[in-house]
Design a protein around this motif. Structure first.
Motif, PDB file in Angstrom:
ATOM      1  N   SER A  81       0.845  -1.195   0.000  1.00 30.10           N
ATOM      2  CA  SER A  81       0.000   0.000   0.000  1.00 30.10           C
ATOM      3  C   SER A  81       0.878   1.241   0.000  1.00 30.10           C
ATOM      4  N   GLU A 138      -3.173   5.666   1.756  1.00 30.92           N
ATOM      5  CA  GLU A 138      -4.457   5.237   2.299  1.00 30.92           C
ATOM      6  C   GLU A 138      -5.502   4.956   1.228  1.00 30.92           C
ATOM      7  N   THR A 139      -5.160   5.180  -0.035  1.00 31.40           N
ATOM      8  CA  THR A 139      -6.157   4.995  -1.093  1.00 31.40           C
ATOM      9  C   THR A 139      -5.782   3.945  -2.132  1.00 31.40           C
ATOM     10  N   ASP A 154      -6.927  -8.981   0.128  1.00 29.11           N
ATOM     11  CA  ASP A 154      -8.069  -8.063   0.204  1.00 29.11           C
ATOM     12  C   ASP A 154      -8.220  -7.491   1.610  1.00 29.11           C
ATOM     13  N   THR A 155      -8.017  -8.337   2.607  1.00 33.92           N
ATOM     14  CA  THR A 155      -8.122  -7.876   3.994  1.00 33.92           C
ATOM     15  C   THR A 155      -7.057  -6.831   4.290  1.00 33.92           C
ATOM     16  N   ALA A 173      -7.787  -3.497   2.728  1.00 31.32           N
ATOM     17  CA  ALA A 173      -8.912  -2.799   3.380  1.00 31.32           C
ATOM     18  C   ALA A 173      -9.755  -2.088   2.323  1.00 31.32           C
ATOM     19  N   ASP A 174      -9.970  -0.792   2.485  1.00 36.49           N
ATOM     20  CA  ASP A 174     -10.830  -0.057   1.555  1.00 36.49           C
ATOM     21  C   ASP A 174     -10.056   0.566   0.397  1.00 36.49           C
ATOM     22  N   ARG A 175      -8.783   0.275   0.294  1.00 35.46           N
ATOM     23  CA  ARG A 175      -7.981   0.852  -0.778  1.00 35.46           C
ATOM     24  C   ARG A 175      -8.324   0.207  -2.120  1.00 35.46           C
ATOM     25  N   THR A 222      -9.533  -2.401  -8.983  1.00 31.28           N
ATOM     26  CA  THR A 222     -10.831  -2.483  -8.320  1.00 31.28           C
ATOM     27  C   THR A 222     -11.433  -1.097  -8.134  1.00 31.28           C
ATOM     28  N   GLY A 223     -10.631  -0.077  -8.337  1.00 29.67           N
ATOM     29  CA  GLY A 223     -11.079   1.315  -8.277  1.00 29.67           C
ATOM     30  C   GLY A 223     -10.247   2.095  -9.265  1.00 29.67           C
TER      31      GLY A 223
END
Length: 300
Positions: free
Chosen positions: A68, A71-72, A99-100, A103-105, A277-278
């Motif tokens: 990572s 945070e994004t 995935d865990t 997190a939300d990244r 994924t984003g």
């Protein structure tokens, strides 16, 4: 103690540097090139809390890496399961741990054509960026005018202001990655050169031994000319007929020029796509990257 998740017939746990040799064995058996043990160790240092392995009967049979940047955004690579253990949910279990950790990244990776359908099934989508090819080239011709070479000065990165290098890197990859570059530039036997034009950075590139040849990873330049001048200097000391590995975006004019000039000695080993994924992190000079920092093919 490393977290352990027991599954049917195998377990998934966090990896440590002690696992580097076994992970390198899996990568080598899979035939991923270019790679070597030093690169695996560098990736493990970069993503020190982001490696997981799958074990069965005390032997490592699969791995995955997650790193990572902030945070994004998270990057994923080295998702490999030994062939004899595939189809048993191991890749999915490793991905679940990734995935865990993410997190939300948003997760971004580069997947080869063969496994792209698997990621699409998992909910990834293709990025709008161009595809990426991994090539091995015996470089016989670098089409750059001799006069162009005299425009530039080339120095070892240690002779250039570190902050200036970091500032330049963020023109390609807007998320600062000082820690990544500090580790990358000191990989054993690697050399990183900086291209200067009128005293200002116009590109930089790293070359290192890998497998049966050398990897140029990365190579960035402000113009195709700058990329080709820097490449010529990086490969000049190599033994004749050395295989050179590059990870080239389709949109790289310098990369495509090099391939066209060495069409008889250039071979594409893998082709893939940027999946996410984003939204991917901004890479303003994607087309100026002659070779990515990726040798895992899942790590930009």
């Amino acid at each position: 103690m490393a977290a352990v998740v027991d599954r049917d017939g195998f377990r998934v746990r966090k990896a440590s540097l002690r696992d580097a040799d076994d992970i390198w064995g899996i990568v080598r058996e899979e035939g991923w090139r270019p790679n070597n043990l030093q690169l695996i160790r560098a990736y493990m240092e970069i993503a020190k809390d982001g490696w997981w392995v799958a074990e069965k009967d005390g032997k490592i049979i699969g791995c995955v890496m997650v790193y990572s940047f902030n945070e994004t955004h998270t990057f994923l690579g080295y998702l490999i399961v030994k062939p004899e253990h595939r189809g048993k949910g191991i890749a999915r279990a490793l991905k679940a741990e990734a995935d865990t950790l993410a997190a939300d990244r948003a997760i971004v990776l580069v997947a080869n054509e063969a496994i792209t359908p698997m990621y699409l099934k998992w909910g990834y989508k293709k990025s709008m960026r161009s595809g990426v090819g991994k090539y091995v080239v015996t470089i016989k011709n670098i089409p750059v005018a001799e006069a162009a070479e005299f425009k530039y000065e080339i120095k070892d990165y240690s002779e250039v202001d570190w902050k200036a290098i970091l500032d330049y890197d963020t023109t390609f990859h807007v998320i600062p990655r000082e820690r990544v570059l500090r580790i990358w530039f000191r990989i054993e036997h690697s050399q990183t050169k900086v291209l200067l034009l009128d005293g200002k950075i116009a590109g930089y590139g790293t070359i290192m031994p890998a497998n049966d040849g050398f990897a140029v990873s990365p190579l960035y330049g402000d113009t195709p000319e700058a990329c080709l001048v820097l490449l010529k200097r990086l490969v000049a000391p190599l033994p004749p007929a050395s295989p050179v590995y590059l990870t080239i975006p389709d949109s790289s004019q310098a990369g495509q020029t090099l391939l066209a000039a060495n069409v008889d000695t250039a071979k594409q080993t893998v082709y893939g796509y940027v999946l996410e994924t984003g939204n991917s992190p901004p890479l303003p000079k994607w087309s100026n990257a002659m070779s990515l920092i990726s040798v895992s093919f899942c790590f930009l």
